[in-house]
Write a protein that holds these residues in place. Structure first.
Motif, PDB file in Angstrom:
ATOM      1  N   ASP A  19       0.852  -1.187   0.000  1.00 32.47           N
ATOM      2  CA  ASP A  19       0.000   0.000   0.000  1.00 32.47           C
ATOM      3  C   ASP A  19       0.892   1.243   0.000  1.00 32.47           C
ATOM      4  O   ASP A  19       1.289   1.744   1.058  1.00 32.47           O
ATOM      5  CB  ASP A  19      -0.911  -0.024   1.236  1.00 32.47           C
ATOM      6  N   TRP A  20       1.196   1.756  -1.194  1.00 32.45           N
ATOM      7  CA  TRP A  20       2.152   2.850  -1.278  1.00 32.45           C
ATOM      8  C   TRP A  20       1.579   4.184  -0.805  1.00 32.45           C
ATOM      9  O   TRP A  20       2.327   5.049  -0.331  1.00 32.45           O
ATOM     10  CB  TRP A  20       2.725   2.938  -2.693  1.00 32.45           C
ATOM     11  N   ASP A  25       2.222   8.013   3.647  1.00 26.51           N
ATOM     12  CA  ASP A  25       1.717   8.669   4.853  1.00 26.51           C
ATOM     13  C   ASP A  25       2.634   8.395   6.043  1.00 26.51           C
ATOM     14  O   ASP A  25       2.897   9.294   6.857  1.00 26.51           O
ATOM     15  CB  ASP A  25       0.298   8.190   5.162  1.00 26.51           C
ATOM     16  N   GLU A  26       3.106   7.145   6.171  1.00 28.85           N
ATOM     17  CA  GLU A  26       4.015   6.795   7.263  1.00 28.85           C
ATOM     18  C   GLU A  26       5.328   7.568   7.151  1.00 28.85           C
ATOM     19  O   GLU A  26       5.852   8.078   8.147  1.00 28.85           O
ATOM     20  CB  GLU A  26       4.297   5.288   7.239  1.00 28.85           C
ATOM     21  N   LEU A  94       8.993   3.922  -7.378  1.00 28.23           N
ATOM     22  CA  LEU A  94       7.900   4.041  -6.427  1.00 28.23           C
ATOM     23  C   LEU A  94       8.179   5.132  -5.392  1.00 28.23           C
ATOM     24  O   LEU A  94       7.253   5.709  -4.817  1.00 28.23           O
ATOM     25  CB  LEU A  94       7.681   2.702  -5.715  1.00 28.23           C
ATOM     26  N   LEU A  95       9.453   5.424  -5.181  1.00 30.26           N
ATOM     27  CA  LEU A  95       9.854   6.438  -4.205  1.00 30.26           C
ATOM     28  C   LEU A  95      10.014   7.833  -4.808  1.00 30.26           C
ATOM     29  O   LEU A  95      10.004   8.829  -4.077  1.00 30.26           O
ATOM     30  CB  LEU A  95      11.176   6.022  -3.544  1.00 30.26           C
ATOM     31  N   VAL A  96      10.178   7.916  -6.122  1.00 30.40           N
ATOM     32  CA  VAL A  96      10.408   9.211  -6.776  1.00 30.40           C
ATOM     33  C   VAL A  96       9.302  10.222  -6.476  1.00 30.40           C
ATOM     34  O   VAL A  96       9.601  11.389  -6.166  1.00 30.40           O
ATOM     35  CB  VAL A  96      10.601   9.021  -8.294  1.00 30.40           C
ATOM     36  N   ASP A 198      12.000  -8.409   6.803  1.00 32.46           N
ATOM     37  CA  ASP A 198      11.323  -7.109   6.813  1.00 32.46           C
ATOM     38  C   ASP A 198      12.282  -6.020   6.339  1.00 32.46           C
ATOM     39  O   ASP A 198      13.489  -6.081   6.582  1.00 32.46           O
ATOM     40  CB  ASP A 198      10.852  -6.737   8.219  1.00 32.46           C
ATOM     41  N   ALA A 199      11.707  -5.012   5.694  1.00 33.68           N
ATOM     42  CA  ALA A 199      12.485  -3.864   5.230  1.00 33.68           C
ATOM     43  C   ALA A 199      11.968  -2.595   5.887  1.00 33.68           C
ATOM     44  O   ALA A 199      10.789  -2.505   6.274  1.00 33.68           O
ATOM     45  CB  ALA A 199      12.385  -3.731   3.720  1.00 33.68           C
ATOM     46  N   VAL A 200      12.848  -1.632   6.013  1.00 37.04           N
ATOM     47  CA  VAL A 200      12.444  -0.308   6.471  1.00 37.04           C
ATOM     48  C   VAL A 200      12.909   0.721   5.455  1.00 37.04           C
ATOM     49  O   VAL A 200      14.057   0.716   5.023  1.00 37.04           O
ATOM     50  CB  VAL A 200      13.003   0.007   7.885  1.00 37.04           C
ATOM     51  N   LEU A 201      11.992   1.565   5.029  1.00 36.11           N
ATOM     52  CA  LEU A 201      12.283   2.742   4.222  1.00 36.11           C
ATOM     53  C   LEU A 201      12.475   3.912   5.166  1.00 36.11           C
ATOM     54  O   LEU A 201      11.705   4.070   6.122  1.00 36.11           O
ATOM     55  CB  LEU A 201      11.128   3.053   3.278  1.00 36.11           C
TER      56      LEU A 201
END
Length: 243
Positions: A19-20, A25-26, A94-96, A198-201
């Motif tokens: 859920d991008w 939002d996070e 997806l991050l751009v 698990d990953a963290v952005l």
């Protein structure tokens, strides 16, 4: 989508399934966001085993020699392992939108191109030609001091870290930690409860925070608390290359 499906899908399909809007939002609210079960346990173990393969890496850094903490890490050389290259290329677009929105909010003129290949061309043209994805290895009493991964003029404002070891089985302690320094305020700490795969952005350097008079910049740093026992491996994916 369940973790078993993610484990067999290509990295681009796995990433698209999150859920991008919620992740954005996070990131806006906290400067970080979790992607649960991005890699399977089998993939995590295979990546951790690469640490012993000298031919995969361009350099090794022993943290204690440089005042970075305790433990060590190795930067991959090109060509990157397939899963690392695919995750880097698939996560970037997806991050751009988030990165460009953050820069606009902070009054920064830099905008990022749609594809990672275009951004890497920009880095290489400025002399940033060394790959930055890395594996980190910690043993008992090792830790990583709070820092920012800035390697040259061109910096992508978000990065990705994936825990390759299982807390409680492979190691204890060793929590991923973020700090945020707002103007004229004391630092805020965020501890991210990662499990294997698990990953963290998270924000590399600065992020915007909405105040009563508009957006302002806050400074972010990240690190790893002391590993109390066992061994901990992490994959770090940084989207800009280094000088």
């Amino acid at each position: 989508m369940n973790a078993q499906w993610r484990a067999v899908a290509r990295p681009d399909a796995r990433l698209q399934a999150y859920d991008w809007a919620g992740l954005a939002d996070e990131l806006d609210a906290h400067g970080c966001a979790m992607l649960e079960a991005l890699l399977s346990p089998k993939e995590c173990m295979a990546l951790a085993r690469l640490y012993a393969d000298d031919g995969r890496f361009r350099s090794r850094v022993v943290m204690g020699r440089h005042g970075f903490g305790r433990g060590e890490y190795r930067y991959f050389d090109y060509p990157l392992p397939d899963v690392v290259a695919e995750l880097r290329g698939a996560a970037y677009p997806l991050l751009v939108p988030i990165a460009n929105r953050w820069n606009a909010s902070m009054g920064l003129a830099v905008r990022y191109p749609a594809s990672h290949a275009e951004f890497i061309e920009r880095c290489h043209a400025a002399g940033q030609r060394r790959p930055t994805p890395l594996l980190l290895q910690y043993g008992a009493d090792d830790y990583n001091c709070l820092h920012q991964d800035l390697y040259g003029e061109h910096v992508f404002p978000l990065q990705l870290a994936i825990l390759l070891s299982e807390p409680g089985r492979d190691f204890s302690g060793g929590e991923f930690v973020l700090t945020e320094q707002r103007p004229r305020m004391q630092s805020r700490v965020e501890v991210v409860p990662l499990r294997q795969g698990d990953a963290v952005l998270f924000a590399v350097h600065q992020r915007p925070v909405q105040g009563t008079r508009g957006s302002y910049r806050v400074n972010m740093r990240h690190g790893v608390s002391r590993v109390r026992s066992g061994h901990r491996h992490t994959l770090g994916i940084i989207f800009h290359d280094a000088t």
